[in-house]
Design a protein around this motif. Structure first.
Motif, PDB file in Angstrom:
ATOM      1  N   PRO A 410       6.567  -9.543   3.753  1.00 21.34           N
ATOM      2  CA  PRO A 410       6.237  -9.401   2.324  1.00 21.34           C
ATOM      3  C   PRO A 410       5.363  -8.173   2.093  1.00 21.34           C
ATOM      4  O   PRO A 410       4.632  -7.735   2.998  1.00 21.34           O
ATOM      5  N   PRO A 411       5.414  -7.595   0.898  1.00 22.78           N
ATOM      6  CA  PRO A 411       4.575  -6.420   0.605  1.00 22.78           C
ATOM      7  C   PRO A 411       3.091  -6.766   0.640  1.00 22.78           C
ATOM      8  O   PRO A 411       2.692  -7.915   0.469  1.00 22.78           O
ATOM      9  N   LYS A 412       2.288  -5.724   0.842  1.00 27.19           N
ATOM     10  CA  LYS A 412       0.839  -5.892   0.814  1.00 27.19           C
ATOM     11  C   LYS A 412       0.322  -5.626  -0.599  1.00 27.19           C
ATOM     12  O   LYS A 412       1.031  -5.062  -1.437  1.00 27.19           O
ATOM     13  N   LYS A 413      -0.937  -6.031  -0.843  1.00 25.12           N
ATOM     14  CA  LYS A 413      -1.542  -5.853  -2.171  1.00 25.12           C
ATOM     15  C   LYS A 413      -2.824  -5.050  -2.058  1.00 25.12           C
ATOM     16  O   LYS A 413      -3.580  -5.201  -1.099  1.00 25.12           O
ATOM     17  N   THR A 414      -3.032  -4.207  -3.059  1.00 21.47           N
ATOM     18  CA  THR A 414      -4.302  -3.497  -3.153  1.00 21.47           C
ATOM     19  C   THR A 414      -5.342  -4.425  -3.770  1.00 21.47           C
ATOM     20  O   THR A 414      -5.053  -5.569  -4.146  1.00 21.47           O
ATOM     21  N   ASP A 415      -6.550  -3.919  -3.904  1.00 21.75           N
ATOM     22  CA  ASP A 415      -7.618  -4.752  -4.471  1.00 21.75           C
ATOM     23  C   ASP A 415      -7.330  -5.168  -5.909  1.00 21.75           C
ATOM     24  O   ASP A 415      -7.747  -6.248  -6.349  1.00 21.75           O
ATOM     25  N   ASP A 416      -6.606  -4.319  -6.654  1.00 18.56           N
ATOM     26  CA  ASP A 416      -6.290  -4.653  -8.042  1.00 18.56           C
ATOM     27  C   ASP A 416      -4.911  -5.307  -8.184  1.00 18.56           C
ATOM     28  O   ASP A 416      -4.387  -5.414  -9.297  1.00 18.56           O
ATOM     29  N   GLY A 417      -4.300  -5.742  -7.056  1.00 19.20           N
ATOM     30  CA  GLY A 417      -3.065  -6.518  -7.118  1.00 19.20           C
ATOM     31  C   GLY A 417      -1.787  -5.722  -7.052  1.00 19.20           C
ATOM     32  O   GLY A 417      -0.692  -6.306  -7.105  1.00 19.20           O
ATOM     33  N   LYS A 418      -1.858  -4.396  -6.934  1.00 15.18           N
ATOM     34  CA  LYS A 418      -0.646  -3.577  -6.870  1.00 15.18           C
ATOM     35  C   LYS A 418       0.029  -3.742  -5.503  1.00 15.18           C
ATOM     36  O   LYS A 418      -0.628  -3.742  -4.463  1.00 15.18           O
ATOM     37  N   LEU A 419       1.359  -3.866  -5.527  1.00 16.86           N
ATOM     38  CA  LEU A 419       2.119  -4.101  -4.306  1.00 16.86           C
ATOM     39  C   LEU A 419       2.519  -2.778  -3.655  1.00 16.86           C
ATOM     40  O   LEU A 419       2.805  -1.795  -4.342  1.00 16.86           O
ATOM     41  N   TYR A 420       2.573  -2.777  -2.319  1.00 19.79           N
ATOM     42  CA  TYR A 420       2.992  -1.583  -1.593  1.00 19.79           C
ATOM     43  C   TYR A 420       3.350  -1.981  -0.160  1.00 19.79           C
ATOM     44  O   TYR A 420       3.071  -3.103   0.285  1.00 19.79           O
ATOM     45  N   THR A 421       4.010  -1.042   0.558  1.00 19.50           N
ATOM     46  CA  THR A 421       4.215  -1.170   2.003  1.00 19.50           C
ATOM     47  C   THR A 421       3.685   0.117   2.642  1.00 19.50           C
ATOM     48  O   THR A 421       3.617   1.159   1.980  1.00 19.50           O
ATOM     49  N   PRO A 422       3.323   0.084   3.921  1.00 20.38           N
ATOM     50  CA  PRO A 422       2.727   1.277   4.552  1.00 20.38           C
ATOM     51  C   PRO A 422       3.714   2.411   4.780  1.00 20.38           C
ATOM     52  O   PRO A 422       3.316   3.471   5.252  1.00 20.38           O
ATOM     53  N   ALA A 423       4.984   2.207   4.470  1.00 16.10           N
ATOM     54  CA  ALA A 423       6.007   3.195   4.824  1.00 16.10           C
ATOM     55  C   ALA A 423       5.698   4.572   4.251  1.00 16.10           C
ATOM     56  O   ALA A 423       5.834   5.588   4.945  1.00 16.10           O
ATOM     57  N   ALA A 424       5.300   4.629   2.981  1.00 15.71           N
ATOM     58  CA  ALA A 424       5.110   5.927   2.326  1.00 15.71           C
ATOM     59  C   ALA A 424       4.019   6.738   3.004  1.00 15.71           C
ATOM     60  O   ALA A 424       4.212   7.912   3.370  1.00 15.71           O
ATOM     61  N   VAL A 425       2.850   6.107   3.201  1.00 12.77           N
ATOM     62  CA  VAL A 425       1.731   6.828   3.798  1.00 12.77           C
ATOM     63  C   VAL A 425       2.048   7.235   5.231  1.00 12.77           C
ATOM     64  O   VAL A 425       1.789   8.374   5.651  1.00 12.77           O
ATOM     65  N   ASP A 426       2.634   6.317   5.995  1.00 19.60           N
ATOM     66  CA  ASP A 426       2.952   6.626   7.392  1.00 19.60           C
ATOM     67  C   ASP A 426       3.990   7.739   7.503  1.00 19.60           C
ATOM     68  O   ASP A 426       3.901   8.610   8.377  1.00 19.60           O
ATOM     69  N   LEU A 427       4.989   7.700   6.619  1.00 11.63           N
ATOM     70  CA  LEU A 427       6.031   8.725   6.652  1.00 11.63           C
ATOM     71  C   LEU A 427       5.438  10.116   6.487  1.00 11.63           C
ATOM     72  O   LEU A 427       5.704  11.025   7.281  1.00 11.63           O
ATOM     73  N   PHE A 428       4.620  10.285   5.461  1.00  6.55           N
ATOM     74  CA  PHE A 428       4.093  11.624   5.180  1.00  6.55           C
ATOM     75  C   PHE A 428       2.960  11.994   6.127  1.00  6.55           C
ATOM     76  O   PHE A 428       2.694  13.179   6.333  1.00  6.55           O
ATOM     77  N   ARG A 429       2.306  11.012   6.711  1.00 11.48           N
ATOM     78  CA  ARG A 429       1.320  11.338   7.743  1.00 11.48           C
ATOM     79  C   ARG A 429       2.010  11.980   8.938  1.00 11.48           C
ATOM     80  O   ARG A 429       1.554  13.013   9.456  1.00 11.48           O
ATOM     81  N   ILE A 430       3.134  11.410   9.367  1.00 10.19           N
ATOM     82  CA  ILE A 430       3.848  11.951  10.516  1.00 10.19           C
ATOM     83  C   ILE A 430       4.491  13.297  10.170  1.00 10.19           C
ATOM     84  O   ILE A 430       4.466  14.241  10.969  1.00 10.19           O
ATOM     85  N   LEU A 431       5.055  13.398   8.965  1.00  7.03           N
ATOM     86  CA  LEU A 431       5.641  14.683   8.560  1.00  7.03           C
ATOM     87  C   LEU A 431       4.575  15.770   8.507  1.00  7.03           C
ATOM     88  O   LEU A 431       4.800  16.904   8.957  1.00  7.03           O
ATOM     89  N   GLY A 432       3.406  15.426   7.971  1.00  9.47           N
ATOM     90  CA  GLY A 432       2.318  16.404   7.923  1.00  9.47           C
ATOM     91  C   GLY A 432       1.855  16.824   9.303  1.00  9.47           C
ATOM     92  O   GLY A 432       1.547  18.002   9.544  1.00  9.47           O
ATOM     93  N   GLU A 433       1.825  15.869  10.239  1.00  9.35           N
ATOM     94  CA  GLU A 433       1.439  16.199  11.609  1.00  9.35           C
ATOM     95  C   GLU A 433       2.443  17.157  12.244  1.00  9.35           C
ATOM     96  O   GLU A 433       2.054  18.095  12.958  1.00  9.35           O
ATOM     97  N   GLN A 434       3.741  16.926  11.988  1.00  6.02           N
ATOM     98  CA  GLN A 434       4.757  17.818  12.540  1.00  6.02           C
ATOM     99  C   GLN A 434       4.576  19.243  12.024  1.00  6.02           C
ATOM    100  O   GLN A 434       4.646  20.211  12.787  1.00  6.02           O
TER     101      GLN A 434
END
Length: 644
Positions: A410-434
């Motif tokens: 299931p998706p994760k929630k921020t402190d204010d209840g917004k739903l997300y998954t780590p995919a976006a941050v992880d994707l661009f973290r790895i792309l930025g590292e490359q």
């Protein structure tokens, strides 16, 4: 007399018929003038009839002759069959007494077959010495290099077959090895010639490129043979491993390990197996290059600096000739395989060395455009291709696994209840590292290639998300769709940041050839599609479907449809407003209102009742109900415009 009477009557009737026909042709006295033309016409007709009759008779005669010939052939065949049957009957009678000697007959037949096979093997063995001599004689002609290799390879096949057949008899196998010594000596002479050509690659490329091409073709052909032999060995080993698993010993206490994959076995078998011509080719080229630098580095730099500089200048001039003359002689497989054998770290070390070398040249006063020739000449393309392909394959595998995990967890929630998954941050973290790794350790060309690769990865990621959106919304669910909306908005922001940093790192020449903007906007398009799918979740709700089915029916007139529908919208809106960002929620509300209007109009056009004044009044009430509800979430003018 009685038989003559009918014939006379027929004659009379024929005359009368002829008179009637003449009367028809000559109805008036004036027709007598046309008697000549009538006679000529009848003569022509009679001639045509005679010709047709002649052809028909000839055809019938030919057919009759063909029938007689076929009948004669059939008779001969029947006679032959009779003779064969008699012969068969005679042979059967003779063989009746041989059944008791069947075993001896079978042994005799096997002995005869074995004798024929042995004679063929002896003929092949006797030809080995002659073939080896022919192969040795052809070594003097460089044009026959490939043919000589093929002859020796065929001799190797005969040798393997003969030694395998005699493997159970050590004495015979030893004698055979002595017999094949001539083949071994020919192989040694051939390889000496081959590696001499490879070591002399620079001179041959300029003076006799065809000879160098033939030598490299031999290297490539031997690599193919090594690959085939490794595959055969791997298949045999794999079959043995599978047999040991399907029939394990009872006394075995060690745990069984799964059989290795065929690809792994092939690579394992090729390590140190076969003739390894490719590795030897690289080794002889390396030694040749080292020898070219030997005097410069071990003697001239210590004894005569002027000579050392001149020798260094001549070596630098040879580099262009090596690229112009030597590189075209090498098959692509030998050029690219070396890049595939290097790890990503080793590739970056090579490209990093090129960067350092360029900086030294620029520091010595060499023009920057000239210093970058090595990086931009295309000589490093195999290395860059290997690195980029690996990076793309790794990223594709990674984001595919992440998207598959999103289906399960299931998706994760921020402190204010917004739903997300780590995919976006992880994707661009790895792309930025490359991008950062290449920027710090490689050339401008490599950074440009990585920038294009990053764009392709983002495009592929968006395509994978769109494929996910094609699944039924009832299977995806409301919360994963809301998380996808937020993720793609986040991806857009991160993509813009990555675009800015990458474009700043690129030189103006390469920056003009890179377009991040369209790819970044693609994330907004995916977010918009996810919003529409979120709206579809509402309209696919069974309760909502039941209410919409009652439109323009009795319950609708009585106010039990639109009011309940708006109440259901309210429940969904409360959840969605909590789950997604505000900017997307407004778009969600507008899309929901648009879909509701479309559904109401579709039902009105397809319902079978007449539109009465009561219907129009109820529609005005529905409009007010919708306006009262939607003005709480979006601008009044927007909702009014959409309704109208």
């Amino acid at each position: 007399m009685m038989t003559m009477r009918p014939q006379e009557d027929l004659g009379v009737e024929a005359k009368k018929a002829a008179v009637r026909e003449v009367a028809k042709l000559l109805p008036v006295p004036e027709s007598l003038a046309s008697i000549a033309s009538i006679k000529a016409d009848y003569a022509l007709r009679q001639q045509a009839n005679d010709a047709q009759l002649s052809v028909t008779v000839t055809t019938q005669v030919e057919q009759a002759q063909a029938g007689i010939e076929a009948l004669s052939a059939s008779q001969k065949t029947i006679q032959m069959l009779q003779q064969n049957f008699l012969l068969i009957d005679k042979l059967c009678q003779e063989c009746q007494t041989l059944i008791e000697n069947h075993d001896q007959i079978k042994l005799l037949s096997n002995a005869r077959n074995n004798l024929n096979t042995t004679l063929k093997d002896i003929e092949g063995m006797m030809s080995i010495s002659v073939e080896a001599s022919e192969a040795r004689d052809s070594l003097g002609d460089d044009r026959e290099l490939v043919h000589t290799f093929e002859r020796l390879t065929a001799l190797d096949g005969k040798r393997r077959f003969a030694l395998a057949a005699a493997s159970s008899h050590k004495e015979e196998a030893g004698k055979l090895r002595e017999y094949f010594e001539d083949v071994d000596r020919t192989w040694e002479k051939f390889e000496k010639t081959l590696w001499g050509h490879i070591s002399n690659f620079f001179k041959l490329a300029k003076e006799s490129p065809h000879t160098l091409v033939r030598a490299l073709r031999v290297v490539e052909m031997q690599e193919v043979l090594d690959q085939q032999q490794a595959e055969e060995a791997a298949e045999a080993e794999g079959a043995g491993a599978m047999a040991s698993i399907t029939k394990p010993r009872r006394a075995t206490k060690k745990p069984l390990t799964p059989p290795a994959s065929p690809g792994f076995l092939v690579k394992e078998k090729m390590q140190g197996q076969g003739k390894c011509y490719k590795d030897k080719c690289y080794e002889y080229i390396r030694k040749s290059v080292e020898a070219r630098f030997d005097k410069l580095l071990s003697k001239f730099v210590f004894e005569d600096l002027k000579v050392a500089l001149e020798d260094g200048r001549s070596i630098a001039e040879e580099l262009a000739d090596i690229y112009d003359f030597v590189a075209p002689c090498f098959p692509p497989r030998l050029l690219s395989d070396r890049a595939n054998e290097l790890s990503n770290i080793e590739i970056l070390k090579v490209t990093g060395w090129v960067v350092e070398y360029q900086d030294h040249l620029i520091g010595l006063g060499v023009d920057q455009s000239l210093a970058q020739v090595c990086a931009e000449s295309g000589a490093m393309d195999p290395l860059m291709n290997a690195y980029v392909e690996r990076m793309q394959a790794t990223m594709q595998k990674w984001y595919t696994n992440i998207l598959e995990a999103d289906k399960v967890h299931p998706p994760k929630k921020t402190d204010d209840g917004k739903l997300y998954t780590p995919a976006a941050v992880d994707l661009f973290r790895i792309l930025g590292e490359q991008v950062q790794i290449v920027q710090e350790n490689s050339t401008d060309v490599m950074l440009y290639r990585i920038a294009l690769s990053v764009i392709q990865v983002m495009v592929d990621f968006q395509a994978a998300e769109r494929q996910r959106l094609e699944e039924p919304v009832t299977e995806i669910g409301l919360e994963p769709l809301c998380a996808m909306v937020n993720n793609n908005l986040r991806c857009y922001d991160l993509a813009m940041d990555l675009s800015s940093s990458t474009m700043e790192a690129l030189t103006p020449y390469y920056a003009e050839q890179v377009n991040f903007e369209d790819t970044c906007k693609g994330f907004l398009e995916v977010a918009k599609e996810a919003v529409h799918q979120t709206v579809n979740v509402i309209f696919e709700d069974p309760g909502v479907k039941d209410l919409l089915a009652k439109l323009y029916q009795k319950e609708w007139y009585e106010g039990f449809v639109t009011e309940y529908l708006v109440a259901t919208f309210g429940d969904y809106f409360t959840d969605v407003k909590l789950y997604i960002e505000e900017r997307s929620f407004r778009r969600f509300v507008e899309a929901c209102l648009e879909e509701a209007v479309v559904v109401f109009i579709d039902h009105m056009l397809t319902q079978k009742n007449y539109i009465r004044e009561e219907t129009l009044e109820r529609m005005r009430v529905d409009e007010e109900v919708f306006l009262d509800f939607f003005r709480e979430h979006i601008n009044l003018s927007v909702s009014t415009c959409l309704l109208k």
